[in-house]
Design a protein around this motif. Structure first.
Motif, PDB file in Angstrom:
ATOM      1  N   LYS A  27      11.383  -7.119  -1.299  1.00 50.24           N
ATOM      2  CA  LYS A  27      11.386  -7.476   0.133  1.00 50.24           C
ATOM      3  C   LYS A  27      10.063  -6.982   0.744  1.00 50.24           C
ATOM      4  O   LYS A  27       9.365  -6.172   0.133  1.00 50.24           O
ATOM      5  CB  LYS A  27      12.558  -6.792   0.843  1.00 50.24           C
ATOM      6  N   PRO A  28       9.702  -7.436   1.973  1.00 50.86           N
ATOM      7  CA  PRO A  28       8.453  -6.940   2.574  1.00 50.86           C
ATOM      8  C   PRO A  28       8.448  -5.410   2.669  1.00 50.86           C
ATOM      9  O   PRO A  28       9.438  -4.814   3.072  1.00 50.86           O
ATOM     10  CB  PRO A  28       8.471  -7.585   3.966  1.00 50.86           C
ATOM     11  N   TRP A  29       7.338  -4.789   2.243  1.00 54.00           N
ATOM     12  CA  TRP A  29       7.256  -3.320   2.240  1.00 54.00           C
ATOM     13  C   TRP A  29       7.000  -2.804   3.656  1.00 54.00           C
ATOM     14  O   TRP A  29       6.192  -3.390   4.397  1.00 54.00           O
ATOM     15  CB  TRP A  29       6.125  -2.843   1.327  1.00 54.00           C
ATOM     16  N   GLU A  30       7.639  -1.666   3.982  1.00 51.71           N
ATOM     17  CA  GLU A  30       7.453  -1.074   5.318  1.00 51.71           C
ATOM     18  C   GLU A  30       6.221  -0.163   5.334  1.00 51.71           C
ATOM     19  O   GLU A  30       6.206   0.849   6.029  1.00 51.71           O
ATOM     20  CB  GLU A  30       8.695  -0.251   5.691  1.00 51.71           C
ATOM     21  N   VAL A  31       5.226  -0.501   4.582  1.00 52.08           N
ATOM     22  CA  VAL A  31       4.016   0.324   4.445  1.00 52.08           C
ATOM     23  C   VAL A  31       2.891  -0.388   5.192  1.00 52.08           C
ATOM     24  O   VAL A  31       2.751  -1.615   5.085  1.00 52.08           O
ATOM     25  CB  VAL A  31       3.645   0.493   2.949  1.00 52.08           C
ATOM     26  N   MET A  71      -3.437   2.482   1.897  1.00 47.86           N
ATOM     27  CA  MET A  71      -3.354   3.250   0.637  1.00 47.86           C
ATOM     28  C   MET A  71      -4.638   3.126  -0.177  1.00 47.86           C
ATOM     29  O   MET A  71      -5.268   2.074  -0.190  1.00 47.86           O
ATOM     30  CB  MET A  71      -2.193   2.725  -0.228  1.00 47.86           C
ATOM     31  N   GLU A  72      -4.959   4.219  -0.891  1.00 52.97           N
ATOM     32  CA  GLU A  72      -6.103   4.160  -1.818  1.00 52.97           C
ATOM     33  C   GLU A  72      -5.652   3.706  -3.210  1.00 52.97           C
ATOM     34  O   GLU A  72      -6.452   3.196  -3.988  1.00 52.97           O
ATOM     35  CB  GLU A  72      -6.761   5.530  -1.936  1.00 52.97           C
ATOM     36  N   SER A  73      -4.380   3.935  -3.516  1.00 49.44           N
ATOM     37  CA  SER A  73      -3.865   3.485  -4.816  1.00 49.44           C
ATOM     38  C   SER A  73      -2.379   3.184  -4.700  1.00 49.44           C
ATOM     39  O   SER A  73      -1.682   3.766  -3.872  1.00 49.44           O
ATOM     40  CB  SER A  73      -4.111   4.546  -5.901  1.00 49.44           C
ATOM     41  N   VAL A 101      -1.289  -3.615   1.119  1.00 54.18           N
ATOM     42  CA  VAL A 101      -1.277  -2.221   1.613  1.00 54.18           C
ATOM     43  C   VAL A 101      -2.483  -1.415   1.137  1.00 54.18           C
ATOM     44  O   VAL A 101      -2.720  -0.313   1.632  1.00 54.18           O
ATOM     45  CB  VAL A 101       0.041  -1.484   1.252  1.00 54.18           C
ATOM     46  N   LEU A 102      -3.257  -1.948   0.192  1.00 49.83           N
ATOM     47  CA  LEU A 102      -4.439  -1.210  -0.288  1.00 49.83           C
ATOM     48  C   LEU A 102      -5.621  -1.393   0.652  1.00 49.83           C
ATOM     49  O   LEU A 102      -5.840  -2.493   1.194  1.00 49.83           O
ATOM     50  CB  LEU A 102      -4.824  -1.682  -1.691  1.00 49.83           C
ATOM     51  N   SER A 103      -6.396  -0.327   0.792  1.00 53.46           N
ATOM     52  CA  SER A 103      -7.652  -0.441   1.531  1.00 53.46           C
ATOM     53  C   SER A 103      -8.710  -1.025   0.591  1.00 53.46           C
ATOM     54  O   SER A 103      -8.531  -1.024  -0.638  1.00 53.46           O
ATOM     55  CB  SER A 103      -8.071   0.933   2.058  1.00 53.46           C
ATOM     56  N   PRO A 104      -9.837  -1.525   1.133  1.00 53.82           N
ATOM     57  CA  PRO A 104     -10.870  -2.106   0.261  1.00 53.82           C
ATOM     58  C   PRO A 104     -11.306  -1.093  -0.808  1.00 53.82           C
ATOM     59  O   PRO A 104     -11.501   0.086  -0.508  1.00 53.82           O
ATOM     60  CB  PRO A 104     -12.008  -2.431   1.236  1.00 53.82           C
ATOM     61  N   GLY A 105     -11.413  -1.561  -2.040  1.00 49.84           N
ATOM     62  CA  GLY A 105     -11.773  -0.664  -3.151  1.00 49.84           C
ATOM     63  C   GLY A 105     -10.564   0.009  -3.782  1.00 49.84           C
ATOM     64  O   GLY A 105     -10.696   0.697  -4.797  1.00 49.84           O
ATOM     65  N   GLY A 106      -9.373  -0.179  -3.180  1.00 44.97           N
ATOM     66  CA  GLY A 106      -8.162   0.463  -3.695  1.00 44.97           C
ATOM     67  C   GLY A 106      -7.742  -0.122  -5.034  1.00 44.97           C
ATOM     68  O   GLY A 106      -8.132  -1.227  -5.403  1.00 44.97           O
ATOM     69  N   ARG A 107      -6.941   0.648  -5.771  1.00 42.49           N
ATOM     70  CA  ARG A 107      -6.527   0.246  -7.118  1.00 42.49           C
ATOM     71  C   ARG A 107      -5.015   0.075  -7.199  1.00 42.49           C
ATOM     72  O   ARG A 107      -4.266   0.934  -6.698  1.00 42.49           O
ATOM     73  CB  ARG A 107      -6.904   1.313  -8.159  1.00 42.49           C
ATOM     74  N   PHE A 108      -4.594  -0.992  -7.853  1.00 40.72           N
ATOM     75  CA  PHE A 108      -3.184  -1.197  -8.193  1.00 40.72           C
ATOM     76  C   PHE A 108      -3.088  -1.052  -9.703  1.00 40.72           C
ATOM     77  O   PHE A 108      -3.794  -1.756 -10.441  1.00 40.72           O
ATOM     78  CB  PHE A 108      -2.754  -2.601  -7.757  1.00 40.72           C
TER      79      PHE A 108
END
Ligand SMILES: C[S@@+](CC[C@H](N)C(=O)[O-])C[C@H]1O[C@@H](n2cnc3c(N)ncnc32)[C@H](O)[C@@H]1O
Length: 210
Positions: free
Chosen positions: A97-101, A106-108, A136-143
């Motif tokens: 479901k859509p995340w409440e974040v 987030m950085e990761s 939810v990641l900021s630019p440069g963030g890693r999944f």
């Protein structure tokens, strides 16, 4: 769907990380912990944290803001308790479901050993978490993360692993009968600019950069 109760979670690390990962899936857990050590950032979201043992073993710097998202109370409780030196926030919700974040907060983001438990015929049918991680990641963030698959060009599924995977799929513990490592790579590329996937036994691991 499998019940992640407190009594199951007490046996989880022994079953999954001491037996299944090294002996059946042929991917010792240290390879997943290594992803955390290399890629977890100062604002980290863990999706489906289980007991929190991977986060604990990854020795995040003290003070790291750790956000935990899980649909079950027992893993959220256990993972929070496993991280005494950290600022922890929890979200009790379904990953599909859509995340409440907040967007770009987030950085990761990590999602370890969750995809193969999610309902859906194949990775494209359960790709919602990939889009949410990118949001939810900021630019440069890693999944990053890992999942057990039954197919893929570079995936090797030993006979014992095929047997256990079939048992888990019949019992509803896994839902990965249609999960393919190459589909995961393709799905990640629709949301992330740089993607790396690789296999160890029948586990596909990934890092994707926003
Ligand atoms: C197999 S455990 C993985 C735990 C840990 N990440 C690890 O690698 O050891 C799956 C985790 O995902 C959570 N989970 C399963 N389905 C979920 C869903 N639909 N939404 C949110 N969390 C879910 C479970 O509660 C559990 O914490």
């Amino acid at each position: 769907m499998y019940a992640y109760t407190a009594s199951f979670m007490n046996k989880y690390d022994l079953l999954v990380h001491a037996v299944n990962c090294p002996l059946f899936w042929r991917c010792p857990t240290r390879h997943i912990v290594d992803l955390y050590r290399r890629h977890a950032g100062g604002r980290h979201l863990d999706v489906g944290p289980g007991t929190g043992s991977l986060l604990r073993r990854s020795a995040l710097p003290t003070g790291t803001a750790v956000h935990l998202l899980d649909r079950h109370e027992a893993p959220l409780d256990m993972a929070r308790k496993a991280l005494p030196g950290h600022r922890v926030r929890t979200y009790r919700q379904d990953v599909l479901k859509p995340w409440e974040v907040d967007e770009a907060s987030m950085e990761s983001v990590a999602m370890s050993l969750v995809f193969h438990t999610l309902p859906g015929q194949g990775i494209p049918a359960k790709s919602h978490p990939v889009r949410e991680a990118a949001r939810v990641l900021s630019p440069g963030g890693r999944f990053f993360g890992a999942t057990v698959v039954g197919r893929g060009q570079a995936v090797r599924v030993p006979a014992q692993a095929r047997w256990l995977m079939d048992v888990y799929n019949r019992r509803g513990i896994f839902a990965n009968a249609g999960d393919d490592a190459d589909d995961l790579d393709a799905v990640l590329r629709t949301s992330f600019s740089t993607v790396r996937t690789w296999s160890r036994g029948c586990v596909v691991l990934w890092v994707a950069w926003k």
